[in-house]
Design a protein around this motif. Structure first.
Motif, PDB file in Angstrom:
ATOM      1  N   ILE A  71       0.842  -1.212   0.000  1.00 21.90           N
ATOM      2  CA  ILE A  71       0.000   0.000   0.000  1.00 21.90           C
ATOM      3  C   ILE A  71       0.870   1.252   0.000  1.00 21.90           C
ATOM      4  O   ILE A  71       0.638   2.203  -0.758  1.00 21.90           O
ATOM      5  CB  ILE A  71      -0.947  -0.008   1.216  1.00 21.90           C
ATOM      6  CG1 ILE A  71      -1.968  -1.157   1.091  1.00 21.90           C
ATOM      7  CG2 ILE A  71      -1.655   1.340   1.359  1.00 21.90           C
ATOM      8  CD1 ILE A  71      -2.814  -1.356   2.331  1.00 21.90           C
ATOM      9  N   SER A  72       1.904   1.244   0.863  1.00 26.36           N
ATOM     10  CA  SER A  72       2.810   2.396   0.933  1.00 26.36           C
ATOM     11  C   SER A  72       3.544   2.608  -0.393  1.00 26.36           C
ATOM     12  O   SER A  72       3.701   3.745  -0.863  1.00 26.36           O
ATOM     13  CB  SER A  72       3.819   2.188   2.069  1.00 26.36           C
ATOM     14  OG  SER A  72       4.764   3.235   2.106  1.00 26.36           O
ATOM     15  N   LEU A  77       4.317   5.418  -5.419  1.00 23.37           N
ATOM     16  CA  LEU A  77       4.291   5.378  -6.885  1.00 23.37           C
ATOM     17  C   LEU A  77       3.309   6.413  -7.431  1.00 23.37           C
ATOM     18  O   LEU A  77       3.602   7.124  -8.397  1.00 23.37           O
ATOM     19  CB  LEU A  77       3.896   3.976  -7.356  1.00 23.37           C
ATOM     20  CG  LEU A  77       3.717   3.803  -8.881  1.00 23.37           C
ATOM     21  CD1 LEU A  77       5.024   4.074  -9.611  1.00 23.37           C
ATOM     22  CD2 LEU A  77       3.191   2.405  -9.197  1.00 23.37           C
ATOM     23  N   GLY A  78       2.132   6.488  -6.785  1.00 18.84           N
ATOM     24  CA  GLY A  78       1.149   7.480  -7.212  1.00 18.84           C
ATOM     25  C   GLY A  78       1.665   8.897  -7.058  1.00 18.84           C
ATOM     26  O   GLY A  78       1.461   9.752  -7.937  1.00 18.84           O
ATOM     27  N   ARG A  83       3.840  13.646 -10.199  1.00 22.88           N
ATOM     28  CA  ARG A  83       4.807  14.689 -10.532  1.00 22.88           C
ATOM     29  C   ARG A  83       5.048  14.801 -12.034  1.00 22.88           C
ATOM     30  O   ARG A  83       5.545  15.818 -12.506  1.00 22.88           O
ATOM     31  CB  ARG A  83       6.147  14.417  -9.842  1.00 22.88           C
ATOM     32  CG  ARG A  83       6.139  14.575  -8.345  1.00 22.88           C
ATOM     33  CD  ARG A  83       7.527  14.884  -7.842  1.00 22.88           C
ATOM     34  NE  ARG A  83       8.028  16.140  -8.376  1.00 22.88           N
ATOM     35  CZ  ARG A  83       9.315  16.501  -8.340  1.00 22.88           C
ATOM     36  NH1 ARG A  83      10.206  15.696  -7.826  1.00 22.88           N
ATOM     37  NH2 ARG A  83       9.694  17.652  -8.848  1.00 22.88           N
ATOM     38  N   LEU A  84       4.720  13.728 -12.753  1.00 26.03           N
ATOM     39  CA  LEU A  84       5.014  13.733 -14.185  1.00 26.03           C
ATOM     40  C   LEU A  84       4.327  14.875 -14.931  1.00 26.03           C
ATOM     41  O   LEU A  84       4.966  15.555 -15.734  1.00 26.03           O
ATOM     42  CB  LEU A  84       4.638  12.377 -14.797  1.00 26.03           C
ATOM     43  CG  LEU A  84       5.575  11.221 -14.427  1.00 26.03           C
ATOM     44  CD1 LEU A  84       5.051   9.914 -15.006  1.00 26.03           C
ATOM     45  CD2 LEU A  84       6.984  11.496 -14.931  1.00 26.03           C
ATOM     46  N   PRO A  85       3.016  15.146 -14.695  1.00 26.17           N
ATOM     47  CA  PRO A  85       2.420  16.304 -15.388  1.00 26.17           C
ATOM     48  C   PRO A  85       3.103  17.618 -15.036  1.00 26.17           C
ATOM     49  O   PRO A  85       3.303  18.477 -15.892  1.00 26.17           O
ATOM     50  CB  PRO A  85       0.962  16.280 -14.904  1.00 26.17           C
ATOM     51  CG  PRO A  85       0.717  14.873 -14.498  1.00 26.17           C
ATOM     52  CD  PRO A  85       2.015  14.382 -13.926  1.00 26.17           C
ATOM     53  N   GLN A  86       3.468  17.748 -13.724  1.00 27.45           N
ATOM     54  CA  GLN A  86       4.165  18.964 -13.296  1.00 27.45           C
ATOM     55  C   GLN A  86       5.503  19.099 -14.017  1.00 27.45           C
ATOM     56  O   GLN A  86       5.863  20.179 -14.512  1.00 27.45           O
ATOM     57  CB  GLN A  86       4.374  18.926 -11.782  1.00 27.45           C
ATOM     58  CG  GLN A  86       5.157  20.119 -11.235  1.00 27.45           C
ATOM     59  CD  GLN A  86       5.499  19.949  -9.765  1.00 27.45           C
ATOM     60  OE1 GLN A  86       5.197  18.928  -9.163  1.00 27.45           O
ATOM     61  NE2 GLN A  86       6.151  20.950  -9.193  1.00 27.45           N
TER      62      GLN A  86
END
Length: 661
Positions: A71-72, A77-78, A83-86
């Motif tokens: 879960i962590s 990962l999420g 951050r990828l769009p940023q």
């Protein structure tokens, strides 16, 4: 069934321990043992043999720990994926800046090449003129001296020949036969004795060249400067009381300190900084930015009413630290304001109940205009200016919507052109207000618009746009295709543009307090004006210009609350207007136009009205805007069908009023 055989030294307890399948949940410390617990303190899996070593540590089931770790890990990962769009946006933005930098480099390189080619041409022309002047001067002097030489040579020849003949005659025997010859020689010698010859020089040999090159060499040595800074918005910051609160109707000040990527203070000026105060209804309060040339800047503004506002400070179109800031504007009574508080900038508008006039402050800005609910027609009106026809536009960024519209122009083919400043475009409408098209791409490269404030239509059909932040004037075809730019390197903040009777481009430089006149090719014809309160000066902020049938240039002097009329050479012909609300008075005039009879139509920004004057500056009347009141009118023009179109910046639209003579 056979009984299971045990080794002699094995116990029943040992026989119950399961052996782990190879690799799966195997204890990393004990081979063949299954790890079924997890030490939270040490963050390791435990088998039965490990438990004693971690007896006092908190433990959970390995399956639970594995699930929690999954879960962590999924959450991490999420977070990283988020951050990828940023990063993608940042990459696109940095690439855009890099492309603009490259384009700007190419543009400046072109300007340098063009400027020096022009200088070379001028030097070659001057060289040719000097060589021609040398030849003409030499020829005149040489002609005089050569004529003198020829005269002396002839005289010398005559005397020599006559003397030779006389000597030969004297050498012979004297007789009657020689007497006649000797008498002729004697007569000839008498003539030669009195012969007038130019024995004194009739010219001199002076041909000198005076070349004052020291000053020129020094000028050439210092010619041109590449201006830039290392300032970045993410490190730059603002300070001062004006960041949080200010008093209604009084100047508030904010200091901006620019810094580089490492946080070091920048030591030079010329950074591209913008500041805007947004009122609750969405309109914008103008202010003035003063560059102290040491990496710090001061923004001075006035807010006309109390409430909560926003202050946006941008460096190279990016918000600095903390921007936008929240402002609280409060009101104080006259008795609470000290005399020192009342001295400040003259402001454009007055909030309700305030009629006090502030003193001038050169570096200050003016507040928001007041809304007028009525605009009377005076009893002594000379001619009638009739009613409201229509308005077009609303606040927004779509076609037919505006964000801080400024300049207005009208074409002979029934089109209205609007300089939509904060949308970085020019929008085109029919005389009836129907949207037709728009063009403009935001940017700092040639052909792009950063802050269009003025617009005019050339007789050729070309569209001329003053770009305040790009510090040049762009020329587009009537279809919106970029053709050229002019004034780059000369202009500091072009606000308004117009075209004179000769097709020359008139540019009102708001920052330089100067009017420039260019040919359409970009060649500077002349310039006039400077900062000051004199008749031939502008008090910090001339706005727009128009040209009358005498080819005289009419300029609105915003902070001097007056309109000035100049010859094309910059000589003052007429000045009219003063600060106030009465007939013929102004509270910061902006747009200006001239009708076919030479009457001058002026947008009175702070009083939210339009006034009409005759060609000598005498007040005639108001335009009746009561059907749809103005709020901070900016540019205005006369349409091809004779109506008045005005940019109503506070209401985010343009309006057309019938104009009947």
């Amino acid at each position: 069934m056979e009984a299971h055989q045990h080794s002699p030294d094995s116990s029943s307890e040992e026989c119950t321990v399961l052996e782990a399948p190879p690799g799966k949940n195997a204890c990393p410390q004990h081979a063949g043992k299954v790890a079924d617990l997890y030490c939270s303190a040490c963050e390791v899996a435990l088998c039965e043999d490990c438990v004693l070593e971690h007896e006092e540590h908190p433990k959970v089931a390995l399956s639970q720990a594995l699930e929690q770790h999954r879960i962590s890990l999924q959450e991490r990962l999420g977070s990283v994926n988020n951050r990828l769009p940023q990063i993608s946006d940042a990459l696109s933005f940095v690439k855009e800046i890099l492309q603009q930098l490259t384009n700007q480099r190419a543009s400046i390189e072109e300007d340098i090449q063009s400027s020096f080619e022009d200088l070379h041409k001028q030097l070659d022309v001057r060289k040719s003129v000097l060589l021609m002047e040398l030849e003409v001067t030499y020829g005149l002097k040489q002609k005089v001296l050569q004529a003198q030489v020829d005269s002396l040579v002839r005289g010398e020849g005559d005397i020599t020949a006559t003397c030779t003949q006389t000597e030969e005659a004297l050498a012979g025997e004297a007789c009657v036969a020689s007497l006649q010859v000797e008498q002729e020689l004697q007569e000839r010698l008498g003539e030669l004795v009195g012969l007038g010859l130019p024995c004194q020089p009739e010219e001199n040999d002076q041909l000198d060249l005076v070349m004052e090159t020291d000053g020129l060499r020094k000028s050439i040595h210092n010619l041109g400067t590449i201006v830039t800074t290392s300032a970045v918005a993410s490190q730059s910051e603002a300070m001062g009381a004006g960041l949080e609160q200010c008093v209604v109707g009084h100047p508030a000040s904010v200091t901006i300190v620019t810094r580089d990527k490492s946080g070091g203070a920048c030591k030079s000026g010329n950074a591209i900084l913008s500041a805007e105060v947004f009122t609750p209804d969405g309109s914008i309060v103008d202010g003035e930015i003063v560059d102290h040339k040491n990496g710090t800047y001061e923004f001075v503004y006035i807010v006309p009413k109390e409430g909560n506002f926003s202050l946006a400070l941008r460096l190279y179109d990016q918000h600095i630290k903390g921007s936008p800031f929240k402002l609280t504007v409060t009101r104080v009574s006259e008795a609470e304001v000290s005399p020192s508080t009342t001295t400040g900038a003259k402001r454009r508008g007055k909030s309700p109940g305030q009629k006090k006039k502030g003193s001038k402050r050169a570096s200050s800005a003016l507040g928001t205009p007041r809304r007028k609910t009525q605009n009377p027609i005076e009893d002594d009106l000379i001619f009638r200016i009739d009613y409201f026809l229509h308005s077009s536009g609303t606040k927004g960024r779509n076609k037919g919507e505006f964000t801080n519209l400024q300049g207005v122009a009208a074409s002979s083919n029934g089109r209205i052109l609007i300089a939509d400043s904060n949308n970085q475009c020019v929008q085109i409408f029919s005389n009836e207000g129907e949207f037709k098209s728009r063009f403009g791409v935001r940017g700092r490269s040639p052909g792009q618009l950063q802050r269009p404030t003025g617009v005019a239509v050339h007789p050729s059909g070309d569209i001329i746009i003053a770009d305040y932040d790009n510090k040049w004037v762009s020329i587009f075809s009537c279809e919106g295709k970029f053709k050229a730019k002019l004034g780059s390197g000369r202009l500091m903040g072009p606000k308004g543009v117009s075209v004179d009777e000769n097709g020359h481009v008139i540019v009102v430089d708001n920052k330089a307090c100067t009017v420039f006149i260019f040919q359409l090719t970009g060649k500077l014809i002349t310039k006039f004006g400077s900062r000051g309160n004199g008749d031939k000066q502008f008090a910090g902020s001339p706005h727009f210009a128009a040209v009358n049938k005498n080819n005289e240039i009419i300029v609105t002097d915003f902070h001097n609350h007056s309109v000035k009329v100049f010859t094309p050479e910059g000589e003052l012909v007429l000045k009219f207007g003063s600060n106030g609300e009465g007939n013929g008075q102004f509270n910061a005039p902006t747009g200006v136009a001239v009708d076919i009879n030479g009457n001058i139509i002026v947008a009175d920004w702070g009083n939210s009205r339009i006034q009409v004057f005759d060609g000598s500056g005498s007040f005639l009347s108001y335009i009746n805007t009561s059907a749809d009141p103005l709020y901070g009118p900016q540019g205005l023009a006369l349409t091809s069908d004779g109506h008045v179109v005005v940019a109503d910046s506070g209401n985010h639209c343009f309006k057309v009023y019938r104009y009947l003579q």
